[in-house]
Scaffold this motif. Structure first.
Motif, PDB file in Angstrom:
ATOM      1  N   TYR A 292      60.321  68.414 -20.680  1.00 17.41           N
ATOM      2  CA  TYR A 292      60.171  68.186 -22.112  1.00 17.41           C
ATOM      3  C   TYR A 292      60.877  66.904 -22.528  1.00 17.41           C
ATOM      4  CZ  TYR A 292      60.594  68.729 -27.150  1.00 17.41           C
ATOM      5  OH  TYR A 292      60.549  68.499 -28.503  1.00 17.41           O
ATOM      6  N   ASP A 293      62.080  66.706 -22.035  1.00 16.35           N
ATOM      7  CA  ASP A 293      62.826  65.489 -22.364  1.00 16.35           C
ATOM      8  C   ASP A 293      62.120  64.246 -21.835  1.00 16.35           C
ATOM      9  OD1 ASP A 293      64.905  66.514 -23.864  1.00 16.35           O
ATOM     10  OD2 ASP A 293      66.446  65.472 -22.716  1.00 16.35           O
ATOM     11  N   ASN A 294      61.526  64.350 -20.649  1.00 18.62           N
ATOM     12  CA  ASN A 294      60.767  63.221 -20.104  1.00 18.62           C
ATOM     13  C   ASN A 294      59.552  62.913 -20.978  1.00 18.62           C
ATOM     14  OD1 ASN A 294      62.534  63.017 -17.946  1.00 18.62           O
ATOM     15  ND2 ASN A 294      61.296  64.309 -16.599  1.00 18.62           N
ATOM     16  N   GLY A 295      58.935  63.970 -21.495  1.00 22.48           N
ATOM     17  CA  GLY A 295      57.797  63.769 -22.387  1.00 22.48           C
ATOM     18  C   GLY A 295      58.203  63.066 -23.668  1.00 22.48           C
TER      19      GLY A 295
ATOM     20  N   CYS B 206      61.317  49.270 -34.236  1.00 24.53           N
ATOM     21  CA  CYS B 206      60.316  49.321 -33.164  1.00 24.53           C
ATOM     22  C   CYS B 206      60.957  48.966 -31.831  1.00 24.53           C
ATOM     23  CB  CYS B 206      59.170  48.363 -33.481  1.00 24.53           C
ATOM     24  SG  CYS B 206      58.093  47.995 -32.067  1.00 24.53           S
ATOM     25  N   PHE B 207      61.743  47.894 -31.823  1.00 24.99           N
ATOM     26  CA  PHE B 207      62.383  47.446 -30.587  1.00 24.99           C
ATOM     27  C   PHE B 207      63.544  48.360 -30.196  1.00 24.99           C
ATOM     28  CE2 PHE B 207      60.369  43.729 -32.505  1.00 24.99           C
ATOM     29  CZ  PHE B 207      59.556  43.330 -31.449  1.00 24.99           C
ATOM     30  N   SER B 208      64.135  49.033 -31.169  1.00 23.05           N
ATOM     31  CA  SER B 208      65.174  50.023 -30.863  1.00 23.05           C
ATOM     32  C   SER B 208      64.608  51.112 -29.962  1.00 23.05           C
ATOM     33  CB  SER B 208      65.723  50.642 -32.152  1.00 23.05           C
ATOM     34  OG  SER B 208      66.362  49.685 -32.957  1.00 23.05           O
ATOM     35  N   TYR B 209      63.445  51.639 -30.340  1.00 28.08           N
ATOM     36  CA  TYR B 209      62.796  52.674 -29.538  1.00 28.08           C
ATOM     37  C   TYR B 209      62.421  52.150 -28.158  1.00 28.08           C
ATOM     38  CZ  TYR B 209      62.272  56.393 -33.031  1.00 28.08           C
ATOM     39  OH  TYR B 209      62.503  57.423 -33.913  1.00 28.08           O
ATOM     40  N   LEU B 210      61.856  50.946 -28.112  1.00 23.73           N
ATOM     41  CA  LEU B 210      61.418  50.395 -26.830  1.00 23.73           C
ATOM     42  C   LEU B 210      62.598  50.132 -25.908  1.00 23.73           C
ATOM     43  CD1 LEU B 210      58.593  47.946 -28.004  1.00 23.73           C
ATOM     44  CD2 LEU B 210      58.403  50.306 -27.201  1.00 23.73           C
ATOM     45  N   ILE B 211      63.724  49.678 -26.467  1.00 19.12           N
ATOM     46  CA  ILE B 211      64.933  49.490 -25.662  1.00 19.12           C
ATOM     47  C   ILE B 211      65.409  50.831 -25.114  1.00 19.12           C
ATOM     48  CG2 ILE B 211      67.395  48.911 -25.790  1.00 19.12           C
ATOM     49  CD1 ILE B 211      66.617  46.708 -27.792  1.00 19.12           C
ATOM     50  N   ALA B 212      65.373  51.864 -25.955  1.00 11.52           N
ATOM     51  CA  ALA B 212      65.793  53.198 -25.522  1.00 11.52           C
ATOM     52  C   ALA B 212      64.909  53.721 -24.398  1.00 11.52           C
ATOM     53  CB  ALA B 212      65.779  54.161 -26.707  1.00 11.52           C
ATOM     54  N   VAL B 213      63.615  53.482 -24.498  1.00  7.92           N
ATOM     55  CA  VAL B 213      62.681  53.931 -23.456  1.00  7.92           C
ATOM     56  C   VAL B 213      62.931  53.185 -22.149  1.00  7.92           C
ATOM     57  CG1 VAL B 213      60.262  53.980 -22.744  1.00  7.92           C
ATOM     58  CG2 VAL B 213      60.892  54.660 -25.067  1.00  7.92           C
TER      59      VAL B 213
ATOM     60  N   GLY C 291      65.614  51.626 -21.230  1.00  3.89           N
ATOM     61  CA  GLY C 291      66.921  52.008 -20.703  1.00  3.89           C
ATOM     62  C   GLY C 291      66.885  53.363 -20.020  1.00  3.89           C
ATOM     63  N   GLY C 292      66.165  54.310 -20.635  1.00  6.93           N
ATOM     64  CA  GLY C 292      66.069  55.642 -20.057  1.00  6.93           C
ATOM     65  C   GLY C 292      65.349  55.659 -18.725  1.00  6.93           C
ATOM     66  N   LEU C 293      64.354  54.773 -18.571  1.00  7.87           N
ATOM     67  CA  LEU C 293      63.582  54.729 -17.329  1.00  7.87           C
ATOM     68  C   LEU C 293      64.295  53.937 -16.231  1.00  7.87           C
ATOM     69  CD1 LEU C 293      59.969  54.160 -18.705  1.00  7.87           C
ATOM     70  CD2 LEU C 293      60.840  56.214 -17.590  1.00  7.87           C
ATOM     71  N   LEU C 294      64.898  52.813 -16.606  1.00 11.25           N
ATOM     72  CA  LEU C 294      65.490  51.922 -15.606  1.00 11.25           C
ATOM     73  C   LEU C 294      66.928  52.287 -15.262  1.00 11.25           C
ATOM     74  CD1 LEU C 294      64.113  48.501 -16.948  1.00 11.25           C
ATOM     75  CD2 LEU C 294      63.193  49.918 -15.090  1.00 11.25           C
TER      76      LEU C 294
ATOM     77  N   TYR D 253      72.838  55.708 -17.451  1.00  8.88           N
ATOM     78  CA  TYR D 253      73.549  54.922 -18.465  1.00  8.88           C
ATOM     79  C   TYR D 253      73.136  55.400 -19.849  1.00  8.88           C
ATOM     80  CZ  TYR D 253      75.017  50.961 -21.341  1.00  8.88           C
ATOM     81  OH  TYR D 253      75.577  50.181 -22.310  1.00  8.88           O
ATOM     82  N   GLU D 254      74.084  55.781 -20.657  1.00  9.83           N
ATOM     83  CA  GLU D 254      73.790  56.260 -22.005  1.00  9.83           C
ATOM     84  C   GLU D 254      73.618  55.087 -22.962  1.00  9.83           C
ATOM     85  OE1 GLU D 254      75.631  59.285 -25.402  1.00  9.83           O
ATOM     86  OE2 GLU D 254      76.567  59.122 -23.429  1.00  9.83           O
ATOM     87  N   ILE D 255      72.435  55.000 -23.588  1.00  8.48           N
ATOM     88  CA  ILE D 255      72.155  53.925 -24.534  1.00  8.48           C
ATOM     89  C   ILE D 255      73.094  54.061 -25.732  1.00  8.48           C
ATOM     90  CG2 ILE D 255      70.408  52.840 -25.995  1.00  8.48           C
ATOM     91  CD1 ILE D 255      69.822  52.597 -23.039  1.00  8.48           C
ATOM     92  N   PRO D 256      73.809  52.993 -26.103  1.00  2.00           N
ATOM     93  CA  PRO D 256      74.720  53.073 -27.265  1.00  2.00           C
ATOM     94  C   PRO D 256      73.988  53.530 -28.526  1.00  2.00           C
ATOM     95  CG  PRO D 256      75.059  51.021 -26.057  1.00  2.00           C
ATOM     96  CD  PRO D 256      73.831  51.660 -25.477  1.00  2.00           C
TER      97      PRO D 256
END
Length: 240
Positions: free
Chosen positions: A147-150, A187-194, A196-199, A203-206
């Motif tokens: 679910y979290d991956n989704g 928009c870029f906040s979400y993309l950075i979070a994605v 960061g989560g994949l790569l 590492y916890e995104i600030p």
């Protein structure tokens, strides 16, 4: 002529407040299902505690699922209402806004099935007796991870729709430009979070990375609901 303009303003203002109401519903139900319920039930490094938490607070878990379903129904309606409000600003951007938002809906609904499957695993079905407690607990955690991956995948579109939305808010003339800027940055906040989560999964995104999106969305929600649109501002159709 003034009467027509006044009627147009009343119609647009009503549309803005309806959009604000849908937005508020998304914010509240989203916070409940994505933040509150997991914080009460899920302990990621302990499958046994998580399993027991869900069993003992099954109703809370079920309400969380229902809240998610309501959230995504409102997420269907919101861009449609916003399209009606913002189409005169720039039609192509308004269409793009709707497309990015709507694409996320089937992904979100399919993803919720992971949580529904958790309910099956904590049930008392006869076939579950063939599994040990540890096996059931591991499967529940796997579904929660899925679910979290989704959510990570769908966040791509939660981010993308904010850019055309923010652009429309910025150019509208009847909504604060600062909210439009925050939405576009969001928009870029979400993309950075994605990314960061994949790569960098360990590492916890600030938290400040998501601030522009949070402030922009909640701010726009409250402005639409409480303030509506500025009177006396006119927009012209543009397809450039």
């Amino acid at each position: 002529m003034d009467l027509i303009k006044n009627e147009d303003y009343k119609t647009q203002n009503k549309t803005a407040r309806i959009a604000g109401l849908f937005y508020l519903s998304i914010v509240l139900s989203g916070i409940f299902t994505l933040m509150y319920v997991p914080s009460k039930l899920i302990v990621w490094d302990d499958a046994s505690i998580t399993f027991n938490n869900i069993v003992t607070s099954e109703m809370l878990f079920r309400i969380g699922i229902l809240s998610g379903l309501i959230c995504y129904v409102c997420y269907i309606m919101l861009p449609i209402v916003l399209y009606k409000l913002l189409k005169p600003v720039h039609e192509n951007s308004a269409v793009l806004m709707v497309v990015f938002a709507i694409i996320s809906i089937p992904i979100s609904y399919l993803n919720i099935q992971n949580k529904v499957d958790v309910l099956s695993l904590i049930g008392n079905a006869e076939y579950l007796k063939m599994y040990t407690a540890e096996q059931l607990e591991a499967q529940v955690m796997l579904l929660l991870e899925s679910y979290d991956n989704g959510i990570l995948i769908v966040e791509v579109f939660w981010g993308l729709w904010l850019f055309p939305f923010g652009y429309l808010v910025f150019k509208s003339g009847f909504l604060p430009k600062v909210l439009g800027i925050l939405l576009m940055v969001g928009c870029f906040s979400y993309l950075i979070a994605v990314c960061g989560g994949l790569l960098f999964p360990n590492y916890e995104i600030p938290s400040f990375v998501m601030l522009p999106a949070s402030i922009g969305e909640i701010g726009t929600c409250l402005w639409l609901l409480i303030m509506g649109i500025k009177k006396g501002k006119s927009t012209h159709m543009s397809n450039n």
